[in-house]
Structure formats: structure tokens, C-alpha cells
Motif scaffolding. Structure first.
Motif, PDB file in Angstrom:
ATOM      1  N   VAL A   1       0.862  -1.185   0.000  1.00 45.83           N
ATOM      2  CA  VAL A   1       0.000   0.000   0.000  1.00 45.83           C
ATOM      3  C   VAL A   1       0.898   1.233   0.000  1.00 45.83           C
ATOM      4  CG1 VAL A   1      -1.905   1.190   1.121  1.00 45.83           C
ATOM      5  CG2 VAL A   1      -1.675  -1.280   1.368  1.00 45.83           C
ATOM      6  N   SER A   2       0.586   2.181  -0.873  1.00 46.08           N
ATOM      7  CA  SER A   2       1.353   3.423  -0.923  1.00 46.08           C
ATOM      8  C   SER A   2       0.406   4.597  -1.069  1.00 46.08           C
ATOM      9  CB  SER A   2       2.360   3.408  -2.085  1.00 46.08           C
ATOM     10  OG  SER A   2       1.682   3.351  -3.327  1.00 46.08           O
ATOM     11  N   ALA A   3       0.877   5.765  -0.706  1.00 44.73           N
ATOM     12  CA  ALA A   3       0.089   6.997  -0.830  1.00 44.73           C
ATOM     13  C   ALA A   3       1.043   8.139  -1.119  1.00 44.73           C
ATOM     14  CB  ALA A   3      -0.704   7.269   0.440  1.00 44.73           C
ATOM     15  N   ARG A   4       0.702   8.938  -2.108  1.00 45.85           N
ATOM     16  CA  ARG A   4       1.560  10.053  -2.490  1.00 45.85           C
ATOM     17  C   ARG A   4       0.703  11.141  -3.117  1.00 45.85           C
ATOM     18  NH1 ARG A   4       2.124   9.891  -8.011  1.00 45.85           N
ATOM     19  NH2 ARG A   4       1.484   7.917  -8.987  1.00 45.85           N
ATOM     20  N   GLN A   5       1.307  12.293  -3.279  1.00 47.35           N
ATOM     21  CA  GLN A   5       0.628  13.407  -3.955  1.00 47.35           C
ATOM     22  C   GLN A   5       1.223  13.557  -5.332  1.00 47.35           C
ATOM     23  OE1 GLN A   5       0.422  17.055  -1.771  1.00 47.35           O
ATOM     24  NE2 GLN A   5      -1.126  17.922  -3.114  1.00 47.35           N
ATOM     25  N   ASP A   6       0.372  13.466  -6.340  1.00 46.13           N
ATOM     26  CA  ASP A   6       0.834  13.579  -7.719  1.00 46.13           C
ATOM     27  C   ASP A   6       1.196  15.026  -8.021  1.00 46.13           C
ATOM     28  OD1 ASP A   6       1.152  12.324 -10.417  1.00 46.13           O
ATOM     29  OD2 ASP A   6      -0.373  13.799 -10.924  1.00 46.13           O
ATOM     30  N   ALA A   7       2.419  15.223  -8.486  1.00 42.68           N
ATOM     31  CA  ALA A   7       2.907  16.582  -8.707  1.00 42.68           C
ATOM     32  C   ALA A   7       2.191  17.258  -9.873  1.00 42.68           C
ATOM     33  CB  ALA A   7       4.422  16.552  -8.972  1.00 42.68           C
ATOM     34  N   GLU A   8       1.789  16.499 -10.897  1.00 40.87           N
ATOM     35  CA  GLU A   8       1.183  17.096 -12.080  1.00 40.87           C
ATOM     36  C   GLU A   8      -0.261  17.527 -11.824  1.00 40.87           C
ATOM     37  OE1 GLU A   8       1.575  14.434 -15.324  1.00 40.87           O
ATOM     38  OE2 GLU A   8       3.768  14.501 -15.349  1.00 40.87           O
ATOM     39  N   SER A   9      -1.078  16.605 -11.310  1.00 41.95           N
ATOM     40  CA  SER A   9      -2.502  16.907 -11.104  1.00 41.95           C
ATOM     41  C   SER A   9      -2.806  17.463  -9.725  1.00 41.95           C
ATOM     42  CB  SER A   9      -3.334  15.638 -11.330  1.00 41.95           C
ATOM     43  OG  SER A   9      -3.005  14.648 -10.370  1.00 41.95           O
ATOM     44  N   GLY A  10      -1.907  17.279  -8.778  1.00 43.50           N
ATOM     45  CA  GLY A  10      -2.162  17.724  -7.410  1.00 43.50           C
ATOM     46  C   GLY A  10      -3.050  16.778  -6.633  1.00 43.50           C
ATOM     47  N   SER A  11      -3.470  15.661  -7.259  1.00 37.99           N
ATOM     48  CA  SER A  11      -4.326  14.695  -6.574  1.00 37.99           C
ATOM     49  C   SER A  11      -3.508  13.833  -5.619  1.00 37.99           C
ATOM     50  CB  SER A  11      -5.036  13.796  -7.590  1.00 37.99           C
ATOM     51  OG  SER A  11      -5.823  14.561  -8.482  1.00 37.99           O
ATOM     52  N   VAL A  12      -4.205  13.290  -4.635  1.00 30.99           N
ATOM     53  CA  VAL A  12      -3.598  12.312  -3.729  1.00 30.99           C
ATOM     54  C   VAL A  12      -3.907  10.931  -4.298  1.00 30.99           C
ATOM     55  CG1 VAL A  12      -3.573  11.381  -1.401  1.00 30.99           C
ATOM     56  CG2 VAL A  12      -3.828  13.840  -1.757  1.00 30.99           C
ATOM     57  N   VAL A  13      -2.870  10.112  -4.474  1.00 28.76           N
ATOM     58  CA  VAL A  13      -3.009   8.807  -5.107  1.00 28.76           C
ATOM     59  C   VAL A  13      -2.756   7.723  -4.063  1.00 28.76           C
ATOM     60  CG1 VAL A  13      -2.297   7.314  -6.987  1.00 28.76           C
ATOM     61  CG2 VAL A  13      -2.166   9.795  -7.257  1.00 28.76           C
ATOM     62  N   LEU A  14      -3.772   6.902  -3.803  1.00 29.91           N
ATOM     63  CA  LEU A  14      -3.639   5.717  -2.952  1.00 29.91           C
ATOM     64  C   LEU A  14      -3.523   4.510  -3.860  1.00 29.91           C
ATOM     65  CD1 LEU A  14      -6.450   6.487  -0.342  1.00 29.91           C
ATOM     66  CD2 LEU A  14      -4.024   6.900  -0.094  1.00 29.91           C
ATOM     67  N   SER A  15      -2.508   3.670  -3.635  1.00 30.01           N
ATOM     68  CA  SER A  15      -2.272   2.523  -4.501  1.00 30.01           C
ATOM     69  C   SER A  15      -2.180   1.251  -3.679  1.00 30.01           C
ATOM     70  CB  SER A  15      -0.974   2.704  -5.308  1.00 30.01           C
ATOM     71  OG  SER A  15      -1.030   3.868  -6.105  1.00 30.01           O
ATOM     72  N   VAL A  16      -2.802   0.189  -4.187  1.00 31.18           N
ATOM     73  CA  VAL A  16      -2.720  -1.147  -3.590  1.00 31.18           C
ATOM     74  C   VAL A  16      -2.225  -2.089  -4.679  1.00 31.18           C
ATOM     75  CG1 VAL A  16      -3.979  -3.045  -2.529  1.00 31.18           C
ATOM     76  CG2 VAL A  16      -4.563  -0.682  -1.942  1.00 31.18           C
ATOM     77  N   THR A  17      -1.052  -2.680  -4.462  1.00 27.58           N
ATOM     78  CA  THR A  17      -0.434  -3.568  -5.443  1.00 27.58           C
ATOM     79  C   THR A  17      -0.438  -4.982  -4.910  1.00 27.58           C
ATOM     80  OG1 THR A  17       1.018  -1.742  -6.136  1.00 27.58           O
ATOM     81  CG2 THR A  17       1.612  -3.952  -6.861  1.00 27.58           C
ATOM     82  N   ASP A  18      -0.921  -5.929  -5.729  1.00 27.44           N
ATOM     83  CA  ASP A  18      -1.001  -7.324  -5.286  1.00 27.44           C
ATOM     84  C   ASP A  18      -0.120  -8.200  -6.158  1.00 27.44           C
ATOM     85  OD1 ASP A  18      -2.363  -7.901  -7.683  1.00 27.44           O
ATOM     86  OD2 ASP A  18      -4.303  -7.500  -6.781  1.00 27.44           O
ATOM     87  N   GLY A  19      -0.168  -9.500  -5.885  1.00 24.46           N
ATOM     88  CA  GLY A  19       0.606 -10.476  -6.648  1.00 24.46           C
ATOM     89  C   GLY A  19      -0.281 -11.480  -7.332  1.00 24.46           C
TER      90      GLY A  19
END
Length: 377
Positions: free
Chosen positions: A287-305
Motif C-alpha cells: 500500500v502506498s500513498a503520495r501526492q501527484d505533482a502534475e494533477s495535485g491529486s492524492v493517489v492511494l495505490s494497492v499492489t497485489d501479486g
């Protein structure tokens, strides 16, 4: 100067009389053809000019020869003007009828094709507007067909998922009633498990119905995405341990957002549960969370296998009832989790997306960043 004013007065009276008569005729013909109205306008225009000219000519006491010349010139101008008006009127009427025929096709559910060579700018603009409306209606019909297909699939899958546990519950209760259960406590535990699963399914259906009806109540509050992700990981950790999956919070930034904490926690829990169920044992869910520099949106990501999703299935991942190939048994559920995710995210004016990555897939949730709070000086 006095003669000039007198001439102007005579011309104005003659033209006004013709204009008033023409207005009355146009009012009587307001429900008739455009060509006829244009012809009346041309006749009124020429008649007004002729009335004004003849009024002045009579007032000036012209000779009969000169008066005849003026009258002849005006009459010829009237005939030519009327002929040109009728030709133009026929073109306008033809364009209007072609547009009417194309619109009739649109009303019958077919695609609208604007006729070529509209005779006037207004008809051309109307054709463009009807083309845009036709495109919107086609998109709406396509969404309606997709929604209806999704509903049919949902009903079929829900019927399947309800039939199996209900049949099991009935068999277990009958065994308990007849005293045939060798281990009643195990039957009770299994009944409780099935009832909890059915309750969760009903809760998902109720939540999805509120989302689709646009009545999902939200109470946004300002919070850190770091805390939101931390709570979701803590809640999903027992499920991950049960399946032998490692749950990792990778690169979670402390970015402020304004969301309904309960609903957004449900979004992350649904994504984490989906990722854990589809990741093999000893796999990792990040699980990761960051602020996208281009759009200014906050992006929450869930990566699985999970090994990735078929390219044909990627556009349907968030559809109601979608569960992928062969996912018709527990713990797959009713296929509502990702549909609920999309509905809650869109209710927060965000969007959800999914992409294949090496070894699995990544679900991204884009949320608007919280407004900057001014510092009090």
C-alpha cells in the motif's frame, strides 16, 4: 426643407400602410410554410417601397408618363424580388424538410446524420446541435445497456451465491433438528459463518444501492492519508496473516485529505481484501500513498501479486458483479467490492483505476487534495 419633410411624410405613410397590412398577413400565415412567409416578406418590402414611391409621385403631381414609368419600374422590381424569394424559400424549405427527416430517424432510435449543404446558418447550427444530442443519446443508451447487462449478471451471480449457503444452512438445521449432527458445535459455528457472509452480502447490496441512487451520506473531515492507510492496514492484517500474505505500507506520505473516514476506510479495506484473496501465500500486498505533482491529486495505490488481469477484463474490473473467470465460490463474494470502491471514490469527486504490473496488478485511487489552510498570523 419643407418640401423634403413633406415627401418623407408621404413616403412614410405609404410604407407604413403596406407594412401594417403585411404584418397582419404574416400573423395569419404564421403556421404555414417558410417559403410562403418569405414570399410575403418580399411582397411587403416591395409593396412598401412601391406605396411610398407612388405616394410621393402623386404628391408631386407627376405627368401620367412619368408616373407610368415609376410604376413599371417598381412592378418589375416586385416581380423579380418575388421570384428570387420563392427560389430561396424553396431551398430553405428543402433544407428544413431534410433536417426534419433526419430528426425523425433520431426519434426512432437511429443515429442522426445532418444533411449536407444547409441553406442557412441557423439550420446548419441546428443540425450540429442535433448531432451532438444524438451522440449524447447514443452514449446514454450504451450506458443503459451496459447497466442492464450488469444488473442481469448481478442477479444471476447473487442467486447462485445465495442458493448455495441457504441450501447448506437448511441441511445443517435439519440435521440439528433430527439429532443427526455428530458435532453440533461445529454446525453452529458454520451456520454463524454462513449467516455472517450473507449479512455482509446484504450490506454490500444496500451500500451499492445507495451509491447508485446518489444518496450515499458523506461527512468529510480533514485527516492525514498516513493515518487512513495505517488504520486500514491494521484492520486487514488478520486476514493477511490467515492467508499467509505480507502486508506492507510502502511509501505512505503524510498528505492531508478531506474525506469521509468511514467510507474511505471501506474503500481501502475492500481493495486490501481483494488483493489478499488473489495473492498466493508468501506473496506481498503493498500500500502506498503520495501526492501527484502534475494533477495535485492524492493517489492511494494497492499492489497485489495476482499475476495480472486479462486485457479484455481490465475495463470491467469495477463493474457491478464482476469477479473474473471462475470466481464463483467463497471467498469471492458477490463481486460488489470493487463496484462499491468506484462508487465511493466518485462520490468524493475522485476516480479509481487499475493497471497490470509485473507479477500482479495495481489499483489506484485518485482523490482531490485538501485545500491549504491559511496560517493565522
Amino acid at each position: 426643407m419643407r418640401d423634403l419633410l413633406l415627401i418623407a411624410a408621404y413616403a412614410a405613410m405609404g410604407a407604413a400602410a403596406a407594412g401594417l397590412l403585411g404584418s397582419l398577413v404574416l400573423r395569419l400565415l404564421r403556421h404555414r410554410s417558410v417559403a410562403l412567409s418569405l414570399a410575403v416578406v418580399a411582397v411587403v418590402t416591395v409593396a412598401a417601397m412601391l406605396a411610398g414611391t407612388l405616394s410621393v409621385a402623386w404628391a408631386m403631381f407627376l405627368s401620367e408618363h412619368d408616373l407610368g414609368v415609376v410604376t413599371t419600374v417598381c412592378a418589375i422590381a416586385a416581380v423579380v424580388s418575388l421570384a428570387v424569394t420563392l427560389i430561396l424559400g424553396r431551398q430553405v424549405v428543402a433544407g428544413s424538410r431534410a433536417l426534419t427527416a433526419a430528426t425523425r430517424v433520431l426519434g426512432d432510435g437511429g443515429p442522426f446524420a445532418a444533411p449536407d449543404g444547409a441553406p442557412t446558418a441557423e439550420l446548419a447550427e441546428l443540425g450540429r446541435e442535433l448531432s451532438a444530442t444524438s451522440a449524447k443519446l447514443a452514449a446514454s443508451r450504451e450506458r443503459e445497456r451496459a447497466l442492464e447487462a450488469s444488473r442481469r449478471e448481478l442477479v444471476a451471480w447473487i442467486s447462485h451465491d445465495l442458493r448455495t449457503p441457504l441450501a447448506g444452512l437448511r441441511a445443517m438445521t435439519e440435521a440439528l433438528e433430527d439429532g443427526l449432527a455428530e458435532d453440533p458445535q461445529r454446525y453452529h459455528r458454520q451456520i454463524r459463518t454462513e449467516v455472517d457472509r450473507l449479512s455482509g452480502m446484504v450490506g454490500d447490496l444496500f451500500e451499492l444501492s445507495r451509491i447508485q441512487a446518489g444518496v450515499l451520506p458523506l461527512s468529510p473531515t480533514r485527516m492525514s492519508v498516513y493515518d487512513l492507510v495505517g488504520d486500514a492496514i491494521a484492520g486487514a492484517d488478520p486476514l493477511a496473516a490467515e492467508h499467509g500474505v505480507r502486508l506492507v505500507g510502502d511509501g505512505v506520505e503524510q498528505v492531508p485529505i478531506e474525506v469521509d473516514g468511514r467510507e474511505m476506510t471501506r474503500v481501502l479495506m475492500n481493495l486490501l481484501a481483494n488483493a489478499i484473496h488473489r495473492t498466493p501465500a508468501d506473496g506481498t500486498v503493498a500500500v502506498s500513498a503520495r501526492q501527484d505533482a502534475e494533477s495535485g491529486s492524492v493517489v492511494l495505490s494497492v499492489t497485489d501479486g495476482c499475476g495480472g488481469i486479462a486485457a479484455d477484463d481490465l475495463p470491467r474490473v469495477f463493474d457491478t458483479g464482476w469477479r473474473g473467470t471462475g470466481a464463483r465460490t467463497p471467498p469471492a463474494g458477490a463481486g460488489l467490492g470493487l463496484a462499491i470502491v468506484r462508487g465511493i471514490v466518485e462520490a468524493h469527486h475522485g476516480r479509481a483505476a487499475v493497471h497490470n504490473v509485473p507479477g500482479g496488478c495495481r489499483f489506484d485511487v485518485f482523490l482531490p487534495a485538501a485545500p491549504v489552510v491559511p496560517v493565522q498570523g
